[in-house]
Design a protein around this motif. Structure first.
Motif, short mmCIF file in Angstrom:
data_model
loop_
_atom_site.label_atom_id
_atom_site.label_comp_id
_atom_site.label_asym_id
_atom_site.label_seq_id
_atom_site.Cartn_x
_atom_site.Cartn_y
_atom_site.Cartn_z
N PHE A 18 0.78 -1.24 0.00
CA PHE A 18 0.00 0.00 0.00
C PHE A 18 0.82 1.30 0.00
O PHE A 18 0.26 2.35 -0.31
CB PHE A 18 -0.93 0.03 1.22
CG PHE A 18 -1.94 -1.07 1.25
CD1 PHE A 18 -3.04 -1.05 0.40
CD2 PHE A 18 -1.80 -2.14 2.12
CE1 PHE A 18 -3.98 -2.07 0.42
CE2 PHE A 18 -2.74 -3.16 2.15
CZ PHE A 18 -3.83 -3.12 1.30
N ALA A 19 2.09 1.25 0.36
CA ALA A 19 2.85 2.51 0.51
C ALA A 19 2.94 3.26 -0.81
O ALA A 19 3.14 2.67 -1.88
CB ALA A 19 4.25 2.22 1.03
N GLY A 20 2.76 4.59 -0.72
CA GLY A 20 2.81 5.44 -1.89
C GLY A 20 1.51 5.51 -2.65
O GLY A 20 1.43 6.17 -3.70
N ARG A 21 0.48 4.86 -2.16
CA ARG A 21 -0.81 4.81 -2.85
C ARG A 21 -1.89 5.50 -2.03
O ARG A 21 -1.86 5.48 -0.80
CB ARG A 21 -1.21 3.35 -3.11
CG ARG A 21 -0.24 2.59 -4.01
CD ARG A 21 -0.60 1.11 -4.04
NE ARG A 21 0.24 0.36 -4.97
CZ ARG A 21 1.44 -0.11 -4.69
NH1 ARG A 21 1.98 0.09 -3.50
NH2 ARG A 21 2.13 -0.78 -5.60
N PRO A 81 -5.62 -10.09 -2.36
CA PRO A 81 -5.66 -9.39 -3.65
C PRO A 81 -7.05 -8.80 -3.90
O PRO A 81 -8.06 -9.36 -3.48
CB PRO A 81 -5.33 -10.49 -4.66
CG PRO A 81 -5.71 -11.77 -3.96
CD PRO A 81 -5.46 -11.55 -2.51
N GLY A 82 -7.08 -7.65 -4.60
CA GLY A 82 -8.34 -7.00 -4.92
C GLY A 82 -9.00 -7.65 -6.12
O GLY A 82 -8.42 -8.52 -6.78
N ARG A 94 -10.50 -1.57 7.39
CA ARG A 94 -10.16 -2.10 6.08
C ARG A 94 -9.35 -1.06 5.32
O ARG A 94 -9.73 0.11 5.26
CB ARG A 94 -11.40 -2.46 5.27
CG ARG A 94 -11.12 -2.73 3.81
CD ARG A 94 -12.30 -3.30 3.06
NE ARG A 94 -12.48 -4.72 3.36
CZ ARG A 94 -13.36 -5.50 2.72
NH1 ARG A 94 -14.14 -5.01 1.78
NH2 ARG A 94 -13.47 -6.79 3.03
N LEU A 95 -8.23 -1.50 4.76
CA LEU A 95 -7.45 -0.70 3.82
C LEU A 95 -7.72 -1.28 2.44
O LEU A 95 -7.69 -2.50 2.27
CB LEU A 95 -5.95 -0.79 4.13
CG LEU A 95 -5.49 -0.54 5.57
CD1 LEU A 95 -3.99 -0.73 5.67
CD2 LEU A 95 -5.89 0.85 6.03
N ALA A 100 -5.63 -4.45 -4.07
CA ALA A 100 -5.45 -5.22 -2.84
C ALA A 100 -6.28 -4.61 -1.71
O ALA A 100 -6.67 -3.44 -1.77
CB ALA A 100 -3.98 -5.25 -2.43
N TYR A 101 -6.53 -5.42 -0.70
CA TYR A 101 -7.17 -4.90 0.51
C TYR A 101 -6.66 -5.68 1.72
O TYR A 101 -6.13 -6.80 1.59
CB TYR A 101 -8.69 -4.96 0.41
CG TYR A 101 -9.30 -6.35 0.41
CD1 TYR A 101 -9.89 -6.87 1.55
CD2 TYR A 101 -9.32 -7.12 -0.75
CE1 TYR A 101 -10.48 -8.13 1.54
CE2 TYR A 101 -9.90 -8.38 -0.77
CZ TYR A 101 -10.48 -8.88 0.38
OH TYR A 101 -11.06 -10.12 0.38
N ALA A 102 -6.77 -5.07 2.89
CA ALA A 102 -6.33 -5.70 4.13
C ALA A 102 -7.38 -5.47 5.20
O ALA A 102 -7.80 -4.33 5.42
CB ALA A 102 -4.98 -5.13 4.57
N ASP A 103 -7.80 -6.53 5.87
CA ASP A 103 -8.81 -6.44 6.92
C ASP A 103 -8.18 -6.72 8.28
O ASP A 103 -7.46 -7.72 8.46
CB ASP A 103 -9.93 -7.45 6.67
CG ASP A 103 -10.88 -7.01 5.57
OD1 ASP A 103 -10.83 -5.82 5.18
OD2 ASP A 103 -11.67 -7.85 5.09
#
Length: 275
Positions: A18-21, A81-82, A94-95, A100-103
């Motif tokens: 996720f970094a930079g996004r 993965p998204g 949730r990111l 992609a996503y992270a819960d």
């Protein structure tokens, strides 16, 4: 409870994903809704870990906001993965991006903090073997304490990130009775324990496993079956109660120390064996 290597590995993986996004941040469960609203649609710039504490840094450096996460006993942070699926269960945070996503589920802490708050967390934690911290203060503190070394190693104010598995394993590898008061541990042995933690915990970051047995005690070398355990990894004493020690055949024992089960070999870690 996840040990420090798990949190550092998670910080690394979240940064890579996720970094930079620009990240969509939400709280399907609702308990982090106000914090999520502040950082939703901003850029995740950096991640950081200290011991068992994870920090996600959003926004420009001049006005950085951090999500402080402590997983505790039951927390899970999973990256997938998204595109993101419909949330299930109690998702605290949730990111999400298009790819992609992270819960985050069940953490002890998920809180939006500023730089001052983050610094306060670092200041109350001991040195972290994975961060490359200077251990001098921790080693001095241990060397002056009457508290058993097994309890001191689990005190996050003394050393950050060391959990039940690494505690048991480094004491076995050092041949040290867990009940030994910190002040009675030979300084050379104490420095060796820190060096061992640096090596073992960084290995854990790379592999995602807790592996502590030396090459000559691995399954192939000893002609024994590999360990079968949800936690993975080859270990000497952790969660091996009643099984024979790989070195001497004595049954591994367990008792409570610092509110957690302590595992040790009463022969290899007998006080009279210590120099």
């Amino acid at each position: 409870m996840p040990e420090g290597h798990t949190i550092h590995r998670l910080a690394r993986d979240l940064h890579a994903t996720f970094a930079g996004r620009v990240v969509e941040v939400s709280s399907p469960q609702g308990r982090f809704s106000s914090g999520a609203a502040v950082i939703d649609g901003t850029v995740l710039h950096t991640t950081d870990a200290h011991g068992k504490h994870l920090f996600l840094g959003f926004g420009a450096a001049t006005e950085r906001r951090w999500v402080h996460v402590h997983l505790g006993l039951y927390g899970k942070f999973r990256i997938s993965p998204g595109p993101a699926e419909q949330p299930w269960g109690e998702v605290r945070m949730r990111l999400a991006t298009a790819t992609a996503y992270a819960d985050l589920r069940g953490p002890t802490r998920c809180q939006l903090v500023d730089d001052t708050d983050k610094l306060a967390v670092h200041e109350r934690l001991g040195p972290d073997p994975i961060r490359g911290d200077d251990p001098a203060h921790a080693l001095r503190r241990i060397s002056r304490s009457r508290t058993p070394i097994a309890v001191l190693l689990m005190d996050q104010k003394v050393m950050a990130g060391v959990g039940n598995a690494y505690r048991a394993e480094v004491l076995f590898r050092a041949g040290l009775d867990p009940a030994t008061p910190g002040r009675d541990v030979d300084p050379v042995v104490l420095s060796g324990i820190w060096a061992d933690l640096v090596q073992l915990m960084n290995h854990g970051v790379r592999t995602g496993r807790i592996d502590t047995v030396r090459p000559e005690h691995e399954p192939d070398a000893m002609g024994r079956p590999p360990r079968v355990d949800a936690h993975g990894g080859e270990v000497y004493v952790y969660r091996r109660t009643g099984l024979p020690c790989f070195l001497c055949g004595t049954e591994i024992r367990t008792r409570e120390a610092a509110a957690r089960n302590l595992f040790w070999c009463p022969n290899c870690q007998e006080p009279s064996r210590q120099q």
